[in-house]
Design an enzyme around this catalytic site. Structure first.
Site, PDB file in Angstrom:
ATOM      1  N   ASP A   8      -6.724   4.872  -8.506  1.00 54.48           N
ATOM      2  CA  ASP A   8      -6.033   6.094  -8.091  1.00 54.48           C
ATOM      3  C   ASP A   8      -6.269   7.169  -9.144  1.00 54.48           C
ATOM      4  O   ASP A   8      -6.045   6.933 -10.339  1.00 54.48           O
ATOM      5  CB  ASP A   8      -4.536   5.844  -7.939  1.00 54.48           C
ATOM      6  N   ASP A 130       0.035   4.799   6.705  1.00 55.34           N
ATOM      7  CA  ASP A 130       1.046   4.593   5.673  1.00 55.34           C
ATOM      8  C   ASP A 130       2.425   4.728   6.300  1.00 55.34           C
ATOM      9  O   ASP A 130       2.705   5.734   6.963  1.00 55.34           O
ATOM     10  CB  ASP A 130       0.890   5.624   4.556  1.00 55.34           C
TER      11      ASP A 130
END
Length: 243
Positions: A8, A130
């Site tokens: 990330d 998500d």
């Protein structure tokens, strides 16, 4: 099942956020390409890269870092974060990404998916789904839309999108285990490949996913547990049955 180490990126650095909250950040490396080389050296067959700035701001912000990762990695790279336009997709593919993950755009404009699959190839696209408490989250997980998660997944698969990345946000970064029941429901809802994300933090989590017996459960993304060194990539790959 393939284990995807997560990289990330925020402000050009490799970080992890707790449940996607920008204020709960831990920096693990100044150079994300350094982490890519580490995971490849430990046997990673794929890498999962997220442009967190892109997710929050609505357009890719770390494409140069992505390009360095792709250049440093002999294995394919899957990436997402802020891919809201065709130009955004062109940029990450030009940077070397093998697969692009569409989240907000897919949830808000699912009618775009079939043309995108036709243009770029369904095997190069993934739906990033998500969810928290059954609600689909968008725009870096700070927005909510009315899309029904299983229906959106089915629509993406029917449009030709080859992969679904399903994340239970409530488990992400918490190291409390994966939501096996939710993953099974998602796998049963579609025929495309499914990658589990959120809370995959032990070899037992990986074995529990494998025990579902879902042939289309093709991968699991592991992040914080690798960075905190509570597990090893070798151990997670062994639990997944990777060669």
């Amino acid at each position: 099942m393939v284990i995807y180490p997560a990289i990330d990126i925020r402000n050009g650095k490799c970080v992890r956020l707790l449940q996607g909250r920008a204020e709960d950040e831990t920096v693990y490396a100044d150079d994300p390409a350094e982490m890519a080389r580490r995971w490849v050296g430990e046997g990673a067959q794929w890498l999962h890269v997220v442009d967190l700035d892109g997710a929050f701001e609505g357009a890719p912000r770390n494409t140069e870092a992505l390009a360095r990762i792709c250049a440093a990695s002999p294995v394919p790279v899957q990436t997402g974060g802020g891919l809201r336009t065709d130009t955004d997709l062109e940029r990450v593919f030009a940077a070397g990404a093998a697969r692009a993950v569409l989240g907000t755009r897919a949830a808000e404009r699912p009618e775009d998916l079939a043309p995108l699959a036709a243009r770029f190839g369904g095997d190069r696209l993934a739906l990033g789904l998500d969810a928290r408490d059954g609600k689909v989250r968008t725009r870096g997980w700070v927005g909510t839309c009315d899309a029904d998660a299983p229906e959106l997944a089915r629509r993406a698969a029917e449009a030709g999108v080859g992969t679904l990345v399903y994340t239970d946000i409530s488990r992400d970064g918490m190291m409390r285990g994966v939501n096996v029941d939710a993953m099974e429901r998602m796998c049963r809802a579609v025929d495309c490949g499914v990658i589990a994300s959120g809370g995959v933090s032990t070899a037992d989590d990986v074995r529990a996913l494998a025990a579902l017996g879902c042939a289309n459960l093709v991968g699991a993304i592991v992040g914080k547990a690798l960075y905190e060194e509570t597990v090893t990539l070798c151990g997670m790959r062994a639990a997944a049955g990777e060669p």
